[in-house]
Design an enzyme around this catalytic site. Structure first.
Site, mmCIF file in Angstrom:
data_model
loop_
_atom_site.group_PDB
_atom_site.id
_atom_site.type_symbol
_atom_site.label_atom_id
_atom_site.label_comp_id
_atom_site.label_asym_id
_atom_site.label_seq_id
_atom_site.Cartn_x
_atom_site.Cartn_y
_atom_site.Cartn_z
ATOM 1 N N GLU A 180 21.451 19.738 46.989
ATOM 2 C CA GLU A 180 22.637 20.626 46.483
ATOM 3 C C GLU A 180 23.764 19.848 45.896
ATOM 4 O O GLU A 180 24.487 20.149 44.786
ATOM 5 C CB GLU A 180 23.053 21.639 47.314
ATOM 6 C CG GLU A 180 23.873 22.677 46.914
ATOM 7 C CD GLU A 180 24.296 23.680 48.049
ATOM 8 O OE1 GLU A 180 25.539 23.800 48.526
ATOM 9 O OE2 GLU A 180 23.313 24.469 48.446
ATOM 10 N N TYR A 181 24.161 18.760 46.957
ATOM 11 C CA TYR A 181 25.339 17.884 46.513
ATOM 12 C C TYR A 181 25.135 17.350 45.026
ATOM 13 O O TYR A 181 26.022 17.011 44.162
ATOM 14 C CB TYR A 181 25.662 16.871 47.384
ATOM 15 C CG TYR A 181 26.442 17.270 48.567
ATOM 16 C CD1 TYR A 181 26.139 18.529 49.394
ATOM 17 C CD2 TYR A 181 27.489 16.335 49.229
ATOM 18 C CE1 TYR A 181 26.998 18.828 50.520
ATOM 19 C CE2 TYR A 181 28.162 16.892 50.300
ATOM 20 C CZ TYR A 181 27.880 18.033 50.896
ATOM 21 O OH TYR A 181 28.541 18.415 52.117
ATOM 22 N N SER A 232 19.523 29.545 53.424
ATOM 23 C CA SER A 232 20.320 29.421 52.322
ATOM 24 C C SER A 232 20.437 30.470 51.481
ATOM 25 O O SER A 232 19.442 31.398 51.568
ATOM 26 C CB SER A 232 19.676 28.381 51.542
ATOM 27 O OG SER A 232 20.215 27.949 50.248
ATOM 28 N N LEU A 243 29.258 37.193 62.957
ATOM 29 C CA LEU A 243 29.203 38.217 61.881
ATOM 30 C C LEU A 243 30.215 37.787 60.874
ATOM 31 O O LEU A 243 30.972 38.727 60.230
ATOM 32 C CB LEU A 243 29.553 39.834 62.500
ATOM 33 C CG LEU A 243 28.375 40.193 63.689
ATOM 34 C CD1 LEU A 243 28.997 41.410 64.056
ATOM 35 C CD2 LEU A 243 27.214 40.192 63.226
ATOM 36 N N GLY A 244 30.264 36.599 60.463
ATOM 37 C CA GLY A 244 30.928 36.188 59.294
ATOM 38 C C GLY A 244 30.472 36.419 57.952
ATOM 39 O O GLY A 244 29.786 37.519 57.927
ATOM 40 N N LYS A 246 16.969 22.146 56.252
ATOM 41 C CA LYS A 246 18.295 22.475 55.377
ATOM 42 C C LYS A 246 19.250 21.522 55.037
ATOM 43 O O LYS A 246 19.872 21.487 54.073
ATOM 44 C CB LYS A 246 18.740 23.541 56.435
ATOM 45 C CG LYS A 246 20.077 24.172 55.887
ATOM 46 C CD LYS A 246 19.948 24.904 54.640
ATOM 47 C CE LYS A 246 21.119 25.849 54.414
ATOM 48 N NZ LYS A 246 22.520 25.233 54.490
ATOM 49 N N HIS A 271 18.058 19.935 51.936
ATOM 50 C CA HIS A 271 18.416 20.822 50.859
ATOM 51 C C HIS A 271 19.845 20.876 50.346
ATOM 52 O O HIS A 271 20.036 20.836 49.110
ATOM 53 C CB HIS A 271 18.025 22.299 51.352
ATOM 54 C CG HIS A 271 18.594 23.431 50.609
ATOM 55 N ND1 HIS A 271 19.831 23.824 50.746
ATOM 56 C CD2 HIS A 271 17.943 24.333 49.641
ATOM 57 C CE1 HIS A 271 20.274 24.958 49.860
ATOM 58 N NE2 HIS A 271 19.046 24.969 49.212
ATOM 59 N N ASP A 325 30.611 39.839 67.637
ATOM 60 C CA ASP A 325 31.745 38.989 67.189
ATOM 61 C C ASP A 325 33.102 38.858 67.679
ATOM 62 O O ASP A 325 33.321 39.944 68.306
ATOM 63 C CB ASP A 325 31.644 39.273 65.572
ATOM 64 C CG ASP A 325 32.452 38.162 64.789
ATOM 65 O OD1 ASP A 325 31.837 37.330 64.121
ATOM 66 O OD2 ASP A 325 33.754 38.216 64.612
ATOM 67 N N ASN A 383 24.366 25.879 61.004
ATOM 68 C CA ASN A 383 24.186 24.489 60.230
ATOM 69 C C ASN A 383 24.126 23.468 61.115
ATOM 70 O O ASN A 383 24.854 22.373 61.116
ATOM 71 C CB ASN A 383 24.972 24.220 59.099
ATOM 72 C CG ASN A 383 24.584 25.122 57.774
ATOM 73 O OD1 ASN A 383 23.332 25.653 57.553
ATOM 74 N ND2 ASN A 383 25.642 25.059 57.040
#
Length: 360
Positions: free
Chosen positions: A173-174, A112, A8-9, A166, A169, A30, A86
């Site tokens: 993004e980079y 994302s 639950l970050g 992902k 993706h 968590d 990820n």
């Protein structure tokens, strides 16, 4: 629908809240006792009715593996694990191979949306068997943005395909981020441009370079007009590295994403050993002046750095680059990716964690 969530970050907590707003019941665990609904994973599983669905949202690598393995001992045939961090797609295939003989379904889901997902929804990329993805579709529909399903959700293919999508993706993004960044620096370098933020804002409607990333850059420039005081040091989450590795394995030319990744490495160097070698070679073959670290400024016939850029600092005592191998080390794996897009490196930890990591 009732679902368990582990981790639950920054992402997991907002996802729990979005699901609850949509009428779903979420039982969260968590390591942070101020965030969790139950005190341990066993209690979370006991609070769910079969067939159970548990979403894992912790850093990839050992934390994810240990969490999934623990669930494999607690869940029953017909239950489902969704891995939403990820993870590298190869890790998903390994974990699915452990769960399949137990009759426990496994879906990998690239997510994302970052900290904005609570209100805007999350882009979701899933990999898994048709029946497992369909079982969790009410959850996916609640998390994705409003509008046509295909504009915020994809069942990309078999197990591993979601995190592979992902990964690509994030590689894209980079490249996008770095193109905007280079444009920013050039605009700042030219004294005839007096409203850099206004230029980016003017591109936010009606131009081919408009995007959410552009909007976020306009927002950042509104907070700090010249980005004064922001350290150029930039981490990478691991997915950019994996994207370039896959490009090599599949003979796919990827110069833009590769350059953007390497630029992040360069951002961490006080003084580049490679460029020291280039400077030395120019001195050897061309007789060009070689600037030493303790030299005063040399006369130059061209601009060395524009006024908005800060020159590199002198060498520090340590020349070790973050992420590089030290003498005697075993080859290092990619830094752990946090559970959100652009969250930066995270520390390895055993067992389920909130997965917050150092903020990308």
């Amino acid at each position: 629908m009732k679902i368990g969530m582990i981790g639950l970050g920054k992402m997991g907590n907002n996802m729990r809240e979005r699901l609850r707003r949509a009428g779903h019941e979420v039982v969260g665990f968590d390591l942070d006792e101020n965030l969790r609904d139950v005190d341990d994973v066993e209690s979370m599983v006991q609070a769910l009715e079969p067939p159970r669905v548990v979403w894992v949202m912790v850093p990839h690598g050992p934390p994810t593996r240990s969490t999934v393995e623990q669930l494999g001992e607690l869940l029953d045939e017909g239950d489902l694990i969704i891995e939403g961090g990820n993870s590298k797609y190869t890790e998903d295939r390994e974990l699915d191979a452990l769960m399949e003989p137990k009759g426990i379904g496994y879906v990998d889901c690239g997510v994302s949306g970052g900290i904005w997902g609570l209100d805007n929804g999350y882009g979701l990329m899933c990999g898994g068997r048709d029946e497992d993805v369909e079982k969790a579709m009410p959850i996916f529909d609640a998390l994705r943005p409003e509008g046509p399903r295909e504009e915020g959700f994809v069942h990309a293919g078999e197990v591993g395909a979601g995190h592979y999508a992902k990964m690509v993706h994030n590689g894209i993004e980079y490249g996008l981020m770095h193109a905007y960044a280079e444009g920013f620096e050039l605009l700042m370098a030219k004294d005839i441009v007096t409203d850099v933020r206004g230029c980016f804002q003017a591109w936010s409607r009606g131009t081919v370079v408009r995007s959410w990333l552009l909007d976020l850059l306009v927002s950042a420039l509104g907070d700090t007009p010249g980005l004064e005081g922001i350290d150029a040091y930039t981490t990478d989450s691991g997915e950019g590295r994996w994207t370039v590795e896959e490009a090599i394995d599949n003979a796919v030319p990827m110069p833009v994403i590769s350059a953007a990744l390497f630029a992040r490495f360069a951002s961490r160097q006080e003084n580049s050993p490679a460029m020291q070698a280039v400077a030395a070679l120019r001195g050897q073959f061309g007789g060009h002046d070689v600037r030493m670290l303790d030299d005063a400024d040399l006369e130059q016939d061209q601009k060395e750095v524009h006024g908005g850029a800060e020159p590199k600092k002198k060498d520090s005592d340590s020349q070790q680059r973050p992420g590089a191998r030290q003498e005697g080390d075993e080859p290092a794996s990619s830094p752990d990716a946090g559970p959100s897009s652009g969250s930066g490196a995270t520390e390895d930890a055993s067992g389920p964690t909130s997965g917050t990591g150092d903020a990308h």
